[in-house]
Design a protein around this motif. Structure first.
Motif, PDB file in Angstrom:
ATOM      1  N   LEU A  57      28.077  45.212 -37.517  1.00  0.00           N
ATOM      2  CA  LEU A  57      29.425  44.770 -37.122  1.00  0.00           C
ATOM      3  C   LEU A  57      29.565  43.332 -37.589  1.00  0.00           C
ATOM      4  O   LEU A  57      28.854  42.455 -37.094  1.00  0.00           O
TER       5      LEU A  57
ATOM      6  N   ASN B  31      32.250  40.127 -38.398  1.00  0.00           N
ATOM      7  CA  ASN B  31      33.563  39.493 -38.341  1.00  0.00           C
ATOM      8  C   ASN B  31      33.786  38.685 -39.609  1.00  0.00           C
ATOM      9  O   ASN B  31      32.893  37.930 -40.017  1.00  0.00           O
TER      10      ASN B  31
ATOM     11  N   PRO C 158      36.502  36.228 -40.094  1.00  0.00           N
ATOM     12  CA  PRO C 158      37.702  35.598 -39.512  1.00  0.00           C
ATOM     13  C   PRO C 158      38.649  35.012 -40.551  1.00  0.00           C
ATOM     14  O   PRO C 158      39.863  34.994 -40.328  1.00  0.00           O
TER      15      PRO C 158
ATOM     16  N   GLY D 201      40.773  37.860 -41.478  1.00  0.00           N
ATOM     17  CA  GLY D 201      41.241  38.741 -40.392  1.00  0.00           C
ATOM     18  C   GLY D 201      40.739  40.159 -40.507  1.00  0.00           C
ATOM     19  O   GLY D 201      41.501  41.117 -40.353  1.00  0.00           O
TER      20      GLY D 201
ATOM     21  N   LEU E 145      37.461  42.992 -39.467  1.00  0.00           N
ATOM     22  CA  LEU E 145      36.273  43.344 -38.697  1.00  0.00           C
ATOM     23  C   LEU E 145      35.648  44.550 -39.399  1.00  0.00           C
ATOM     24  O   LEU E 145      36.284  45.601 -39.515  1.00  0.00           O
TER      25      LEU E 145
ATOM     26  N   LEU F 159      32.918  47.529 -39.726  1.00  0.00           N
ATOM     27  CA  LEU F 159      32.005  48.406 -38.996  1.00  0.00           C
ATOM     28  C   LEU F 159      31.359  49.348 -40.000  1.00  0.00           C
ATOM     29  O   LEU F 159      32.035  50.198 -40.599  1.00  0.00           O
TER      30      LEU F 159
ATOM     31  N   ASP G 232      28.874  37.005 -38.053  1.00  0.00           N
ATOM     32  CA  ASP G 232      30.114  36.507 -38.666  1.00  0.00           C
ATOM     33  C   ASP G 232      29.822  36.121 -40.106  1.00  0.00           C
ATOM     34  O   ASP G 232      28.735  35.622 -40.406  1.00  0.00           O
TER      35      ASP G 232
ATOM     36  N   ASN H  25      43.902  37.169 -35.284  1.00  0.00           N
ATOM     37  CA  ASN H  25      43.461  36.718 -36.604  1.00  0.00           C
ATOM     38  C   ASN H  25      42.753  35.371 -36.485  1.00  0.00           C
ATOM     39  O   ASN H  25      43.130  34.534 -35.666  1.00  0.00           O
ATOM     40  N   GLY H  26      41.704  35.175 -37.268  1.00  0.00           N
ATOM     41  CA  GLY H  26      41.022  33.883 -37.321  1.00  0.00           C
ATOM     42  C   GLY H  26      39.899  33.723 -36.317  1.00  0.00           C
ATOM     43  O   GLY H  26      39.247  32.683 -36.293  1.00  0.00           O
ATOM     44  N   GLU H  27      39.684  34.720 -35.476  1.00  0.00           N
ATOM     45  CA  GLU H  27      38.583  34.626 -34.510  1.00  0.00           C
ATOM     46  C   GLU H  27      37.643  35.811 -34.700  1.00  0.00           C
ATOM     47  O   GLU H  27      38.014  36.834 -35.276  1.00  0.00           O
TER      48      GLU H  27
END
Lengths: 193, 193
Positions: free
Chosen positions: A102, A104, A106, A109, A111, A113, A173, B74-76
């Motif tokens: 997983l 991120n 950011p 925008g 994610l 998987l 991330d 978005n952005g996190e």
């Protein structure tokens, strides 16, 4: 976004009452249009000691290799989406296993998987968004020709995990590094947790 | 969606060339407007043998209890979103741990990610979207007053896991059952894998 999708009037960017962030808000009907991250679902389809990669026929990163993956659709689960993308991009049938990574992203925008999967047969071929599909051992993997950092990081983890129990989820991330030399190779910062 | 957010002209629902699904397509400029699932992020914030719940001040399910959670922005990252929602809904500071449950809700286009978390202090209070915030042991939990099936299922797993290693991810789907009696209590089918 320039116009309201409900009434067609122009939108403005402002912080709605009770909110903390700027949103696109319709100047006529007041509808608030939220924009949220998108989920990308895909899989690491394994056959013996090899995994399935697709060479991208489309931008971004046309001509580079990637795992079969794409945007999750309304009405499906993440696993169903991963199987559908594998069928669309590689005409390949898979049995989707547990979630493997997983990540991120950011800055765009997204994610990601990516699931473990078992390739069910060798009757695969390039789908519309691929020019070529192939099986690669770790030694054969085109490391310098991988399309996305999230795929490189997942594959590095995957091959270093080989032989281990296999239900561990890797999370992290991927941030794009700002660089003083925008023409140079893209740089990423990876944070695993 | 009735109008194009790029040019303001009316949209039609049709399958774009090379696509497999009906999309909203602008009749004037041809822009295809994709609609994708939203990610809901939240946490199970633990303090000793208790977990933090919020009583909802807003619809849907106003007056029912839920874990602090909301739409990822978005952005996190997902973890940052889970911490932000906990701060917004419960004025509570948490240390977010590993992902605990991943549930697909295909009937409403949502993907729920709920993390383990450690509540950092007892200085919490109801945020704008809550009327009340409290800590509950398993015995004190208001099981019949939980807002959403995804929260009930996650809490059942969580309390049955107590004492175990703690890095296992639970994944599954929650489907709304069609019922011949639409006025009756809502029924769900849960598939864990």
């Amino acid at each position: 976004m320039k116009f309201c999708s409900e009434c067609g009037a122009p939108v403005a960017v402002r912080v709605p009452q009770g909110d903390h962030r700027p949103r696109h808000v319709c100047k006529a009907c007041g509808t608030v249009h939220y924009q949220n991250p998108k989920v990308v679902v895909g899989c690491i389809a394994q056959w013996e000691d090899k995994i399935l990669l697709c060479k991208r026929a489309i931008e971004p990163r046309r001509g580079f290799w990637t795992l079969p993956a794409g945007f999750m659709e309304n009405g499906e689960s993440a696993r169903e989406g991963a199987a559908r993308e594998t069928l669309e991009e590689a005409n390949a049938r898979v049995d989707i296993g547990p979630l493997y990574s997983l990540f991120n992203l950011p800055h765009i925008g997204q994610l990601y998987l990516l699931f473990r999967a078992r390739l069910l047969d060798l009757d695969f071929s390039a789908g519309d968004e691929s020019t070529e599909v192939g099986l690669f051992t770790e030694a054969e993997l085109p490391w310098s020709g991988i399309a996305f950092a999230v795929v490189t990081e997942t594959l590095k983890l995957y091959f270093s995990d080989r032989g281990s129990a296999g239900t561990l989820l890797h999370s992290g991330d991927i941030h794009r590094e700002t660089t003083r030399n925008p023409g140079s190779e893209r740089h990423y910062r990876v944070l695993l947790y």
